[in-house]
Design an enzyme around this catalytic site. Sequence first.
Site, short mmCIF file in Angstrom:
data_model
loop_
_atom_site.label_atom_id
_atom_site.label_comp_id
_atom_site.label_asym_id
_atom_site.label_seq_id
_atom_site.Cartn_x
_atom_site.Cartn_y
_atom_site.Cartn_z
N ARG A 121 20.45 -60.52 13.82
CA ARG A 121 21.81 -60.35 13.35
C ARG A 121 22.59 -61.63 13.62
O ARG A 121 22.49 -62.22 14.70
CB ARG A 121 22.51 -59.17 14.05
CG ARG A 121 21.97 -57.80 13.65
CD ARG A 121 22.37 -57.46 12.21
NE ARG A 121 21.95 -56.13 11.81
CZ ARG A 121 20.81 -55.85 11.18
NH1 ARG A 121 19.95 -56.83 10.93
NH2 ARG A 121 20.51 -54.61 10.84
N GLU A 133 28.18 -63.05 5.71
CA GLU A 133 27.18 -63.24 4.65
C GLU A 133 27.76 -62.85 3.30
O GLU A 133 28.35 -61.77 3.17
CB GLU A 133 25.93 -62.42 4.97
CG GLU A 133 25.19 -62.90 6.21
CD GLU A 133 23.92 -62.12 6.48
OE1 GLU A 133 23.61 -61.16 5.74
OE2 GLU A 133 23.21 -62.47 7.43
N HIS A 139 18.98 -64.24 4.32
CA HIS A 139 18.68 -62.89 4.82
C HIS A 139 17.47 -62.30 4.08
O HIS A 139 17.56 -61.25 3.43
CB HIS A 139 19.89 -61.96 4.68
CG HIS A 139 19.88 -60.83 5.67
ND1 HIS A 139 21.03 -60.30 6.20
CD2 HIS A 139 18.85 -60.12 6.23
CE1 HIS A 139 20.72 -59.33 7.05
NE2 HIS A 139 19.40 -59.20 7.07
#
Length: 585
Positions: free
Chosen positions: A273, A302, A321
């Site tokens: 994370r 993000e 990601h």
Amino acid sequence: MATSLNLSSIFSSSRLVTTPSSVFPIRQRRRIILVTSSSSGGKPTILVTEKLGQAGIDLLKKYANVDCSYDLSLEELCTKISLCDALIVRSGTKVGRDVFESSRGRLKVVGRAGVGIDNVDLAAATEYGCLVVNAPTANTVAAAEHGIALLTAMARNIAQADASIKAGKWTRNKYVGVSLVGKTLAVLGFGKVGSEVARRARGLGMHVITHDPYAPADRARAIGVELVSFEVAISTADFISLHLPLTAATSKMMNDVTFAMMKKGVRIVNVARGGVIDEEALLRALDSGIVAQAALDVFTVEPPVKDNKLVLHESVTATPHLGASTMEAQEGVAIEVAEAVIGALRGELAATAVNAPMVPLEVLRELKPYVVLAEKLGRLAVQLVTGGSGVNAVKVTYASSRAPDDLDTRLLRAMVIKGLIEPISSVFINLVNSDYIAKQRGVKISEERMVLDGSPENPIEYITVRIANVESRFASALSESGEIKVEGRVKQGVPSLTKVGLFGVDVSLEGSVILCRQVDQPGMIGKVASILGDENVNVSFMSVGRIAPGKQAVMAIGVDEQPSKETLKKIGDIPAIEEFVFLKL
């Protein structure tokens, strides 16, 4: 459906009864959320609002009517949801209170195809009797493989060299890398992904150490990994791989202070994370040379802004990601969430449930303050643990004058587990998944019933939580047998801490607590209160428990605000204070 066992067959006539959590009795009248197939008695209807792997869709269609409607507006979602028994989403669909209100009670299950559930309003789901399940295991290998890919790409400057040659350059000397063989990798967080990364790193010839307060030492040893303290892990590693959930305890855990403790030239990988790293501090560490390189798959925001200095830094390898982005993982997630949703619609207990089940109102009303007490005792006990051995043996004792068949402690046990594990985990623990999560993390919970003489007016007189085979940050919290021991009662509806180790105390479990072991002498309360008052820290309660006059004593201080490090140091500098600890509740 809920399991039903006869309590009288579990409890004998002896005054003290010990029952392992796996067979602890459940009374017939206790119920969890009961999910029916559909309002009309036919096939249930499942709404899928984001693309799901075909294997999952095929599985759903064998049991239910499936409506795949993508890119719905909130208004369209709220219109459709009143005709649906289940909803499956990824991260792009926001499932807020208005969605549950619009379902008019028909929506029974929300399935999140993935791990995070930030886009689902859990409080509203529970309020409207809707179970929320996720798919936490299917992408484990994909995330671990991506972590190893970033590790090797960073070590050999793959991304930078690729960009250079595509720009028409041939600068071999600039991109000389470092070898992995013989280097020390610290894996922070030894859960599913962390342990898989450790296995693969061992295969690359790396020496792997790990820090995780709940990782069983035998599981780490089984794959050749050494379990160490956080300080040892970050100060001795050549490479650090982060596999931590984002919680209040882990937010910005990698900061200026922790970077300063690391070897100069350390390399960091993050596929967990983004928020566990203070990105401004990482930028400073990169510029100063403390951190030689970083490989990041996740970010605090993000997508990151276009001119993000960290993304553009020459020593950073970045991906958008992609941890779970393999075809196999996507299919696995689809199957896992489909199975969980179908099981929930059939009324089965879901091991991946992330919100609380329904409990009869009269039971909740009676147990409410004890539920709070159980969780806070768990939180307090685990904060007293130090060292690298991990929490693996916990005993919970309930002292009560109630007949054995008139007290169901499932919810209390679940709240102790919640307090022990949830502060450093991304899972949401409740009656449905507490034993599963504890077992998954190697934490053995045993329960003991102490039957007291007296009036059964109160369901419980006190609860004791003991953690065995661990070191304590506060030596006075150890019992005669060497276990960390905390005990609490409910006084006038308020949960209170009444014993720490061998010392009796009396402090409300609200806000936070400072525990001090001191030489018993006049003026100690005034000295500590004066320091806290000078720093504008409000004291809600103070209590002193002692062995005998003039001997050792333990002072418990309830505070509304978190004192600064400087304030705590002033308390610790008082000559008569032998040890102290600050505990957040």
